[in-house]
Design a protein around this motif. Structure first.
Motif, PDB file in Angstrom:
ATOM      1  N   GLU A 110      -3.753  -0.041  -3.497  1.00  0.00           N
ATOM      2  CA  GLU A 110      -2.419   0.237  -2.988  1.00  0.00           C
ATOM      3  C   GLU A 110      -2.159  -0.524  -1.683  1.00  0.00           C
ATOM      4  O   GLU A 110      -1.119  -1.164  -1.517  1.00  0.00           O
ATOM      5  CB  GLU A 110      -2.275   1.749  -2.762  1.00  0.00           C
ATOM      6  CG  GLU A 110      -0.926   2.127  -2.194  1.00  0.00           C
ATOM      7  CD  GLU A 110      -0.877   3.594  -1.791  1.00  0.00           C
ATOM      8  OE1 GLU A 110      -1.903   4.108  -1.291  1.00  0.00           O
ATOM      9  OE2 GLU A 110       0.175   4.213  -1.973  1.00  0.00           O
ATOM     10  N   ARG A 111      -3.126  -0.469  -0.769  1.00  0.00           N
ATOM     11  CA  ARG A 111      -2.910  -1.115   0.527  1.00  0.00           C
ATOM     12  C   ARG A 111      -2.915  -2.639   0.389  1.00  0.00           C
ATOM     13  O   ARG A 111      -2.331  -3.339   1.213  1.00  0.00           O
ATOM     14  CB  ARG A 111      -3.943  -0.638   1.535  1.00  0.00           C
ATOM     15  CG  ARG A 111      -3.739   0.834   1.917  1.00  0.00           C
ATOM     16  CD  ARG A 111      -4.509   1.231   3.152  1.00  0.00           C
ATOM     17  NE  ARG A 111      -4.141   0.427   4.310  1.00  0.00           N
ATOM     18  CZ  ARG A 111      -5.017  -0.187   5.084  1.00  0.00           C
ATOM     19  NH1 ARG A 111      -6.296  -0.093   4.844  1.00  0.00           N
ATOM     20  NH2 ARG A 111      -4.611  -0.906   6.108  1.00  0.00           N
ATOM     21  N   ASN A 112      -3.580  -3.165  -0.659  1.00  0.00           N
ATOM     22  CA  ASN A 112      -3.498  -4.599  -0.912  1.00  0.00           C
ATOM     23  C   ASN A 112      -2.077  -4.988  -1.295  1.00  0.00           C
ATOM     24  O   ASN A 112      -1.561  -6.014  -0.852  1.00  0.00           O
ATOM     25  CB  ASN A 112      -4.470  -4.996  -2.018  1.00  0.00           C
ATOM     26  CG  ASN A 112      -5.772  -5.529  -1.480  1.00  0.00           C
ATOM     27  OD1 ASN A 112      -5.786  -6.607  -0.880  1.00  0.00           O
ATOM     28  ND2 ASN A 112      -6.840  -4.777  -1.654  1.00  0.00           N
ATOM     29  N   VAL A 113      -1.455  -4.146  -2.134  1.00  0.00           N
ATOM     30  CA  VAL A 113      -0.086  -4.450  -2.557  1.00  0.00           C
ATOM     31  C   VAL A 113       0.871  -4.292  -1.375  1.00  0.00           C
ATOM     32  O   VAL A 113       1.876  -4.993  -1.270  1.00  0.00           O
ATOM     33  CB  VAL A 113       0.315  -3.545  -3.744  1.00  0.00           C
ATOM     34  CG1 VAL A 113       1.764  -3.774  -4.137  1.00  0.00           C
ATOM     35  CG2 VAL A 113      -0.596  -3.810  -4.934  1.00  0.00           C
ATOM     36  N   GLU A 118       3.701  -4.960   4.868  1.00  0.00           N
ATOM     37  CA  GLU A 118       3.330  -4.696   6.263  1.00  0.00           C
ATOM     38  C   GLU A 118       3.687  -5.896   7.123  1.00  0.00           C
ATOM     39  O   GLU A 118       4.253  -5.765   8.207  1.00  0.00           O
ATOM     40  CB  GLU A 118       1.813  -4.474   6.382  1.00  0.00           C
ATOM     41  CG  GLU A 118       1.352  -3.061   6.108  1.00  0.00           C
ATOM     42  CD  GLU A 118      -0.177  -2.990   6.094  1.00  0.00           C
ATOM     43  OE1 GLU A 118      -0.839  -3.759   6.832  1.00  0.00           O
ATOM     44  OE2 GLU A 118      -0.709  -2.163   5.340  1.00  0.00           O
ATOM     45  N   ILE A 119       3.329  -7.078   6.604  1.00  0.00           N
ATOM     46  CA  ILE A 119       3.557  -8.295   7.387  1.00  0.00           C
ATOM     47  C   ILE A 119       5.047  -8.530   7.576  1.00  0.00           C
ATOM     48  O   ILE A 119       5.489  -8.983   8.627  1.00  0.00           O
ATOM     49  CB  ILE A 119       2.871  -9.486   6.699  1.00  0.00           C
ATOM     50  CG1 ILE A 119       1.362  -9.362   6.912  1.00  0.00           C
ATOM     51  CG2 ILE A 119       3.372 -10.818   7.226  1.00  0.00           C
ATOM     52  CD1 ILE A 119       0.541 -10.310   6.132  1.00  0.00           C
ATOM     53  N   MET A 120       5.829  -8.176   6.560  1.00  0.00           N
ATOM     54  CA  MET A 120       7.265  -8.407   6.671  1.00  0.00           C
ATOM     55  C   MET A 120       7.967  -7.241   7.363  1.00  0.00           C
ATOM     56  O   MET A 120       9.190  -7.259   7.530  1.00  0.00           O
ATOM     57  CB  MET A 120       7.849  -8.649   5.281  1.00  0.00           C
ATOM     58  CG  MET A 120       7.276  -9.945   4.707  1.00  0.00           C
ATOM     59  SD  MET A 120       7.581 -10.166   2.962  1.00  0.00           S
ATOM     60  CE  MET A 120       6.385 -11.469   2.603  1.00  0.00           C
ATOM     61  N   GLY A 121       7.201  -6.235   7.743  1.00  0.00           N
ATOM     62  CA  GLY A 121       7.728  -5.181   8.591  1.00  0.00           C
ATOM     63  C   GLY A 121       8.613  -4.164   7.884  1.00  0.00           C
ATOM     64  O   GLY A 121       9.529  -3.606   8.487  1.00  0.00           O
ATOM     65  N   LEU A 122       8.337  -3.898   6.601  1.00  0.00           N
ATOM     66  CA  LEU A 122       9.110  -2.858   5.916  1.00  0.00           C
ATOM     67  C   LEU A 122       8.660  -1.477   6.379  1.00  0.00           C
ATOM     68  O   LEU A 122       7.514  -1.313   6.782  1.00  0.00           O
ATOM     69  CB  LEU A 122       8.908  -2.970   4.402  1.00  0.00           C
ATOM     70  CG  LEU A 122       9.902  -3.854   3.656  1.00  0.00           C
ATOM     71  CD1 LEU A 122       9.667  -5.302   3.987  1.00  0.00           C
ATOM     72  CD2 LEU A 122       9.774  -3.634   2.167  1.00  0.00           C
ATOM     73  N   LYS A 124       7.181   2.237   6.346  1.00  0.00           N
ATOM     74  CA  LYS A 124       5.992   2.701   5.633  1.00  0.00           C
ATOM     75  C   LYS A 124       6.350   3.351   4.276  1.00  0.00           C
ATOM     76  O   LYS A 124       5.689   3.100   3.272  1.00  0.00           O
ATOM     77  CB  LYS A 124       5.255   3.716   6.518  1.00  0.00           C
ATOM     78  CG  LYS A 124       3.802   3.872   6.192  1.00  0.00           C
ATOM     79  CD  LYS A 124       2.971   2.870   6.981  1.00  0.00           C
ATOM     80  CE  LYS A 124       1.538   2.816   6.464  1.00  0.00           C
ATOM     81  NZ  LYS A 124       0.833   1.631   6.983  1.00  0.00           N
ATOM     82  N   ALA A 125       7.394   4.181   4.284  1.00  0.00           N
ATOM     83  CA  ALA A 125       7.755   4.896   3.056  1.00  0.00           C
ATOM     84  C   ALA A 125       8.159   3.906   1.966  1.00  0.00           C
ATOM     85  O   ALA A 125       7.775   4.051   0.799  1.00  0.00           O
ATOM     86  CB  ALA A 125       8.895   5.876   3.331  1.00  0.00           C
ATOM     87  N   GLU A 126       8.902   2.881   2.379  1.00  0.00           N
ATOM     88  CA  GLU A 126       9.336   1.861   1.429  1.00  0.00           C
ATOM     89  C   GLU A 126       8.133   1.083   0.900  1.00  0.00           C
ATOM     90  O   GLU A 126       8.072   0.755  -0.281  1.00  0.00           O
ATOM     91  CB  GLU A 126      10.336   0.919   2.117  1.00  0.00           C
ATOM     92  CG  GLU A 126      10.826  -0.236   1.267  1.00  0.00           C
ATOM     93  CD  GLU A 126      11.657   0.209   0.065  1.00  0.00           C
ATOM     94  OE1 GLU A 126      11.979   1.408  -0.025  1.00  0.00           O
ATOM     95  OE2 GLU A 126      11.955  -0.651  -0.782  1.00  0.00           O
ATOM     96  N   GLN A 127       7.166   0.802   1.796  1.00  0.00           N
ATOM     97  CA  GLN A 127       5.934   0.121   1.374  1.00  0.00           C
ATOM     98  C   GLN A 127       5.271   0.918   0.254  1.00  0.00           C
ATOM     99  O   GLN A 127       4.881   0.374  -0.779  1.00  0.00           O
ATOM    100  CB  GLN A 127       4.957   0.007   2.537  1.00  0.00           C
ATOM    101  CG  GLN A 127       5.373  -0.988   3.613  1.00  0.00           C
ATOM    102  CD  GLN A 127       4.358  -1.020   4.736  1.00  0.00           C
ATOM    103  OE1 GLN A 127       3.201  -0.653   4.563  1.00  0.00           O
ATOM    104  NE2 GLN A 127       4.787  -1.465   5.915  1.00  0.00           N
ATOM    105  N   ARG A 128       5.136   2.236   0.477  1.00  0.00           N
ATOM    106  CA  ARG A 128       4.470   3.103  -0.502  1.00  0.00           C
ATOM    107  C   ARG A 128       5.242   3.108  -1.823  1.00  0.00           C
ATOM    108  O   ARG A 128       4.661   3.012  -2.901  1.00  0.00           O
ATOM    109  CB  ARG A 128       4.406   4.540   0.022  1.00  0.00           C
ATOM    110  CG  ARG A 128       3.443   4.704   1.133  1.00  0.00           C
ATOM    111  CD  ARG A 128       2.395   5.775   0.851  1.00  0.00           C
ATOM    112  NE  ARG A 128       1.372   5.716   1.866  1.00  0.00           N
ATOM    113  CZ  ARG A 128       1.597   6.103   3.124  1.00  0.00           C
ATOM    114  NH1 ARG A 128       2.763   6.605   3.468  1.00  0.00           N
ATOM    115  NH2 ARG A 128       0.648   6.003   4.021  1.00  0.00           N
TER     116      ARG A 128
END
Lengths: 271, 280, 270
Positions: A110-113, A118-122, A124-128
């Motif tokens: 999950e954290r790889n995806v 993360e780098i593009m600064g989205l 956290k909830a959207e990242q998940r």
């Protein structure tokens, strides 16, 4: 960006004049005295699935890396989404899938995806949310908490595709993504990728040296030859848009495959 | 004032030269950059000692160290012979040899390997130089006790690395030897020892430094009135820092030259190893 | 359930041979001391008794208690180690990011691993003593200096460990230099930091002990060894040696625990 995204998300345009995604004019790339790519001119449009096929050393990976701004062009011009490759990279307009999964072993799947997000600064909830969505899309929904090395090779490569899709680029560049996998896994992934492309309307550029793979996946097949790398022929596939694995035994499939093989042979007789 | 100005100019010039050189990838540039850096440091050291009038009992200038090297040649040579030739070399040969043979011996027993390896690794991480006072009690003040400390320090790294090296050859290669009906010794000689060489050299190089440390530090505990460790401790106590630095210089040169010789030998013997192959 | 059992099985499989070999070593020790005499080699039980009396017979603050000396040595080793880690990591970051540092400094860092740095210990003690610094500072300086080099080398290797496609991946995201460092280089270096740290821990203890030799110091394991050597107290030397080994082993144990913790957090691998 959002406009391009919208265009990309719509089904592959059939009649409307499509905007070019990648345009190369007399593109040449040298590494020192070695000419890797010589006078390549081509143009890919939105919704295309383009395969670059040819023997080792024909410059297919170099062409893909040039599109991704990982190698600079030596001569000629190259535009991606109407920008220079560098600007396109900075605009994060493509996802790249490497020959190896290149997953970070210290991050869960999950954290790889989530890494590009993360780098593009989205947020956290959207990242998940996106990680869950795209892992589900490649059939890895149940493996989010696993670590990459606990997954099979095919699953790892699927995770890396989910990672490339996660920031929703309109263009997906793939460098022999299934080259290291066994043929059965590969068939499954090809079908998966085909359906993904059909549903999303992505533009894909796919490097391979497998003729059946290229024919099965592509709308256009760019046949290349080595020393120096150049384009022999661009074959437009007239296969139906909807495909399944059984189709590989049909007459029309074999006819396209035959044309690719003939073109490859023509490239070789040059030596 | 002049010294400060010259130093400033030299520093700027050296920084510029290093920045230029580090952009080039030639062999000369790769050697010249650290050389310039070293020379600059030595100059700054000299300049600092002269410019700030640093007392000799704190830091002698490089020129004083060099002159000590020349004015005490006989004494320094005697120290070198005592410490390096008489203590380090025999101890190193015995320690490495014994560690190697022990590794061959335990290699035939999986049980011993599993028992000895963790202990050997742990012992390698212990402050073994501490056995020096014991060695002095057992073998007297002479070179024998120093050689004994060197043996104690070098034996386990060699044992652990050789054992790891003997496990290096792959199942495929071993199957090949089996298909030739090669026995244990033939397999050892033709396959497993060559495959183990990179690990054995790792131990040999590590041990060359450890051996020198062992001999020098053992002399801090008691020695005849010569030897490099003795010289360093007594000259430091009597504030003859130029002699201390001269001895340290010799120790450093000895260490690097031994290491360089081993590295050359390694390159000659294990040229096939991926770490030495040219990426062409 | 079965997994736990197999884990237990594995632990027994590794521990049992180690136990047998350790017992064999103790038996061998008894045999040798019976042959050459306990004056030269005291029996293990004598050493254990001396250690026991020293540790349990006196308060921890007493110079007769070896734990007190171990504490003095450990303090120097740990202060030195802390400086070595901070400085070593900082210099490694510099070397990885600045070509000039890589080309000029790195060869010297590598070369310094081939020279017996410990030889400078007496001089550092004397010189710092002349500057009015005695006790902890010179010992910590020597410990730190010894421990510094493996950390630089390990960190430089670790920060460069990711392969080129992992860097390419960051480039396709047009990640900033800081992001490449924080998300790729630093996490990748951890696997290389711990082996370096083990070496540095061992060196820092050795450095602290050797630094206690020339000071005429009254406290510390090195001072205790030297005193035992002067007065021919064989039992004291052996007990001190065992204490030094225990100190080294416990610091290595703490390092191993930290490593295991991080490993568990990363799903079982570093």
């Amino acid at each position: 960006m959002s406009e391009a995204e919208l265009a990309a998300r719509s089904p592959p345009p059939q009649s409307a004049p499509a905007a070019p995604v990648v345009v190369a004019r007399d593109l040449s790339i040298d590494f020192g005295s070695m000419v890797a790519l010589s006078d390549v001119s081509l143009s890919f449009t939105h919704g295309d699935f383009v395969s670059l096929i040819g023997p080792s050393g024909c410059g297919k990976t170099t062409l893909l890396r040039a599109v991704a701004d990982l190698v600079p062009p030596s001569r000629g011009s190259l535009m991606v989404n109407g920008m220079t490759p560098g600007d396109a990279r900075r605009a994060r307009s493509y996802g790249y899938v490497f020959q190896a999964p290149a997953l970070y072993p210290w991050r869960s799947v999950e954290r790889n995806v989530m890494l590009p997000l993360e780098i593009m600064g989205l947020p956290k909830a959207e990242q998940r949310r996106r990680a869950a969505h795209y892992l589900g899309l490649v059939g890895l929904g149940d493996f989010a908490r696993k670590f990459p090395w606990q997954l099979s090779g095919g699953m790892q490569q699927r995770a890396s595709i989910a990672r490339a899709l996660s920031f929703e680029p309109a263009l997906l560049l793939m460098d022999e993504p299934f080259g290291a996998l066994d043929e059965i896994t590969r068939d499954g992934l090809n079908l998966h990728l085909h359906e993904l492309w059909r549903r999303s309307g992505l533009t894909c550029v796919f490097v391979t040296h497998s003729i059946p793979e290229a024919v099965f996946l592509s709308t256009r097949i760019v046949v290349m030859s080595p020393r120096p790398g150049r384009v022999i022929e661009i074959i437009e596939s007239d296969l139906p848009a909807e495909r399944d694995l059984d189709m590989r035994e049909s007459a029309e499939f074999l006819r396209v495959a035959h044309r690719v093989r003939e073109a490859l042979r023509a490239g070789h007789s040059y030596d | 004032m002049t010294i400060a100005l010259v130093s400033l100019l030299l520093t700027i010039a050296a920084l510029w030269a290093m920045a230029r050189l580090s952009r080039s990838d030639t062999r000369t540039a790769r050697l010249a950059t650290p050389a310039i850096f070293g020379l600059l440091l030595i100059w700054l050291w000299q300049a600092a000692v002269m410019g700030f009038h640093i007392p000799r009992i704190l830091l002698p200038a490089p020129t004083e160290v060099v002159s000590a090297l020349f004015s005490h040649t006989a004494m320094l040579r005697r120290d070198f012979v005592q410490t390096f030739v008489r203590s380090v070399i025999p101890g190193y040969v015995i320690g490495c040899g014994f560690g190697f043979l022990a590794a061959l011996a335990i290699d035939r027993s999986a049980f011993l390997k599993r028992g000895l390896l963790p202990l050997g690794g742990l012992i390698s991480a212990m402050p073994i130089v501490g056995v020096a006072p014991i060695a002095v009690m057992w073998f007297g003040f002479g070179w024998q006790s120093k050689a004994a400390v060197v043996v104690a320090m070098t034996i386990f790294p060699m044992l652990v690395n050789t054992t790891a090296g003997l496990a290096e050859s792959g199942a495929l290669e071993r199957d090949l030897m089996t298909s030739y009906a090669a026995g244990y010794w033939l397999t050892l000689l033709k396959l497993r020892l060559p495959a183990a060489l990179p690990h054995i050299f790792t131990a040999l190089k590590l041990n060359s430094t450890l051996a020198l440390i062992g001999a020098v530090v053992a002399e801090f505990f008691g020695s005849p009135v010569f030897g490099m460790g003795f010289r360093i401790s007594t000259a430091a106590a009597s504030l003859n820092l130029d002699v201390v630095w001269a001895t340290i210089t010799i120790a450093a040169l000895t260490g690097s030259l031994s290491f360089a010789l081993l590295a050359l030998a390694e390159r000659a013997v294990t040229f096939w190893h991926p770490s030495f192959r040219n990426p062409s | 359930m079965t997994r736990e059992q197999s884990g237990l099985r594995r632990a027994v499989d590794t521990a049992f041979p180690v136990f047998v070999v350790a017992v064999a070593a103790v038996v061998l020790w008894y045999a040798i001391s019976a042959i050459i005499g306990t004056a030269l080699l005291p029996r293990p039980d004598q050493v254990a008794a001396t250690l026991g009396t020293s540790v349990f017979g006196w308060p921890v603050t007493s110079p007769r208690n070896l734990l007190y000396h171990a504490g003095v040595t450990a303090e120097a080793a740990l202060v030195g180690l802390a400086f070595a880690i901070v400085l070593g990591v900082a210099i490694a970051v510099g070397i990885v990011h600045f070509r000039v540092l890589d080309r000029s400094l790195m060869p010297w860092v590598i070369a310094s691993q081939t020279i017996p740095i410990l030889a400078i210990a007496p001089m550092v003690v004397v010189v710092l003593g002349n500057l009015g610094l005695s006790g902890l500072p010179p010992k910590a300086a020597i410990s730190g200096y010894l421990a510094f080099f493996p950390i630089v080398v390990g960190m430089v290797t670790g920060l460069r460990a990711p392969d080129s496609i992992q860097f390419d991946l960051m480039r396709t995201y047009s990640a900033s230099g800081q992001q490449v460092f924080a998300k790729l280089r630093l996490p990748a270096s951890v696997a290389f930091l711990f082996p370096a740290l083990r070496v540095s821990v061992a060196l820092s203890v050795m450095g602290a002990i050797v630094a206690e030799l020339p000071t005429g110091a009254q406290a510390g394991l090195g001072a205790r060894l030297l005193a035992g050597s002067y007065y021919g107290q064989t039992l004291m030397i052996w007990a001190t040696l065992v204490m030094a080994a225990l100190l080294s082993a416990s610091l290595l144990g703490v390092t191993a625990l930290a490593e295991a913790g991080l490993r568990a957090w990363r799903g079982g691998r570093l």
